[in-house]
Design an enzyme around this catalytic site. Structure first.
Site, mmCIF file in Angstrom:
data_model
loop_
_atom_site.group_PDB
_atom_site.id
_atom_site.type_symbol
_atom_site.label_atom_id
_atom_site.label_comp_id
_atom_site.label_asym_id
_atom_site.label_seq_id
_atom_site.Cartn_x
_atom_site.Cartn_y
_atom_site.Cartn_z
ATOM 1 N N TYR A 1 -7.845 10.738 56.178
ATOM 2 C CA TYR A 1 -9.465 11.050 56.087
ATOM 3 C C TYR A 1 -9.990 10.079 54.978
ATOM 4 O O TYR A 1 -11.210 9.337 55.237
ATOM 5 C CB TYR A 1 -9.759 12.421 55.656
ATOM 6 C CG TYR A 1 -11.064 12.871 55.751
ATOM 7 C CD1 TYR A 1 -11.672 13.369 56.825
ATOM 8 C CD2 TYR A 1 -12.184 12.784 54.658
ATOM 9 C CE1 TYR A 1 -13.146 13.872 56.771
ATOM 10 C CE2 TYR A 1 -13.062 13.321 54.480
ATOM 11 C CZ TYR A 1 -13.975 13.793 55.557
ATOM 12 O OH TYR A 1 -15.117 13.850 55.769
ATOM 13 N N HIS B 1 -12.926 7.162 55.578
ATOM 14 C CA HIS B 1 -14.252 6.866 54.815
ATOM 15 C C HIS B 1 -14.215 5.768 53.876
ATOM 16 O O HIS B 1 -15.311 5.281 53.713
ATOM 17 C CB HIS B 1 -14.309 8.174 53.994
ATOM 18 C CG HIS B 1 -14.852 9.330 55.179
ATOM 19 N ND1 HIS B 1 -13.979 10.010 56.158
ATOM 20 C CD2 HIS B 1 -15.990 9.723 55.166
ATOM 21 C CE1 HIS B 1 -14.774 10.805 56.646
ATOM 22 N NE2 HIS B 1 -16.010 10.893 56.220
ATOM 23 N N TYR C 1 -24.205 10.879 48.558
ATOM 24 C CA TYR C 1 -23.294 11.770 49.752
ATOM 25 C C TYR C 1 -22.108 11.671 49.065
ATOM 26 O O TYR C 1 -21.367 10.785 48.823
ATOM 27 C CB TYR C 1 -23.615 10.987 51.052
ATOM 28 C CG TYR C 1 -22.826 11.695 52.213
ATOM 29 C CD1 TYR C 1 -22.246 12.890 52.070
ATOM 30 C CD2 TYR C 1 -23.039 11.268 53.485
ATOM 31 C CE1 TYR C 1 -21.923 13.482 53.351
ATOM 32 C CE2 TYR C 1 -22.687 12.009 54.662
ATOM 33 C CZ TYR C 1 -21.839 13.032 54.299
ATOM 34 O OH TYR C 1 -21.514 13.820 55.389
ATOM 35 N N TRP D 1 -18.460 7.901 65.729
ATOM 36 C CA TRP D 1 -17.667 8.081 64.552
ATOM 37 C C TRP D 1 -17.036 9.441 64.747
ATOM 38 O O TRP D 1 -15.990 9.805 64.505
ATOM 39 C CB TRP D 1 -18.574 8.235 63.311
ATOM 40 C CG TRP D 1 -17.955 8.538 62.210
ATOM 41 C CD1 TRP D 1 -18.081 9.885 61.390
ATOM 42 C CD2 TRP D 1 -17.261 7.984 61.303
ATOM 43 N NE1 TRP D 1 -17.361 9.876 60.339
ATOM 44 C CE2 TRP D 1 -16.717 8.600 60.077
ATOM 45 C CE3 TRP D 1 -16.723 6.534 61.199
ATOM 46 C CZ2 TRP D 1 -16.068 8.314 59.176
ATOM 47 C CZ3 TRP D 1 -15.893 6.161 60.337
ATOM 48 C CH2 TRP D 1 -15.619 6.906 59.187
ATOM 49 N N TRP D 2 -17.825 10.365 65.416
ATOM 50 C CA TRP D 2 -17.368 11.914 65.543
ATOM 51 C C TRP D 2 -16.117 11.837 66.452
ATOM 52 O O TRP D 2 -15.086 12.427 66.385
ATOM 53 C CB TRP D 2 -18.340 12.681 66.562
ATOM 54 C CG TRP D 2 -19.316 13.057 65.537
ATOM 55 C CD1 TRP D 2 -19.390 13.095 64.211
ATOM 56 C CD2 TRP D 2 -20.660 13.783 66.188
ATOM 57 N NE1 TRP D 2 -20.824 13.724 63.992
ATOM 58 C CE2 TRP D 2 -21.570 14.044 64.936
ATOM 59 C CE3 TRP D 2 -20.973 14.132 67.232
ATOM 60 C CZ2 TRP D 2 -22.638 14.650 65.075
ATOM 61 C CZ3 TRP D 2 -22.127 14.641 67.459
ATOM 62 C CH2 TRP D 2 -23.155 14.838 66.315
#
Length: 102
Positions: free
Chosen positions: A17, A21, A40, A74-75
């Site tokens: 993850y 990112h 964010y 992206w999902w």
């Protein structure tokens, strides 16, 4: 406005993850910024695998951009390591603010 929400990472995927990112696609970053999303951050509770996200927004939430092609890609890219809905969007639960201090 600042908002928060939670998602869930599948066990054993913390490093993956973070890797994905760290290499966030520039076109996705540009889309978020163009839609007023800034400051964010995503945090991980390693005991529960809950991801806690906070973002400043002056327009749509990042969760509201799911109709764009880049967000859908992206999902799909992230679906193997997160809990997702049928459309591959991350299961995302809004969190109400109960305290704030500047």
């Amino acid at each position: 406005m600042k908002i928060a929400f939670k998602m869930k990472l599948k066990p054993g995927f913390k490093e993956e993850y973070q890797r994905r990112h760290a290499a966030l696609w520039p076109e996705l970053r540009d889309l978020l910024k163009a839609n007023g999303i800034s400051d964010y951050s995503i945090f991980l509770d390693e005991e529960t695998h809950i991801l806690f996200a906070v973002q400043q927004q002056s327009g749509a939430s990042s969760q509201d951009l799911g109709n764009t092609e880049i967000v859908q890609k992206w999902w799909a890219y992230m679906a193997d390591i997160m809990e997702t809905n049928a459309d591959l969007s991350p299961v995302s639960i809004p969190l109400p603010q109960v305290f704030h201090m500047d």
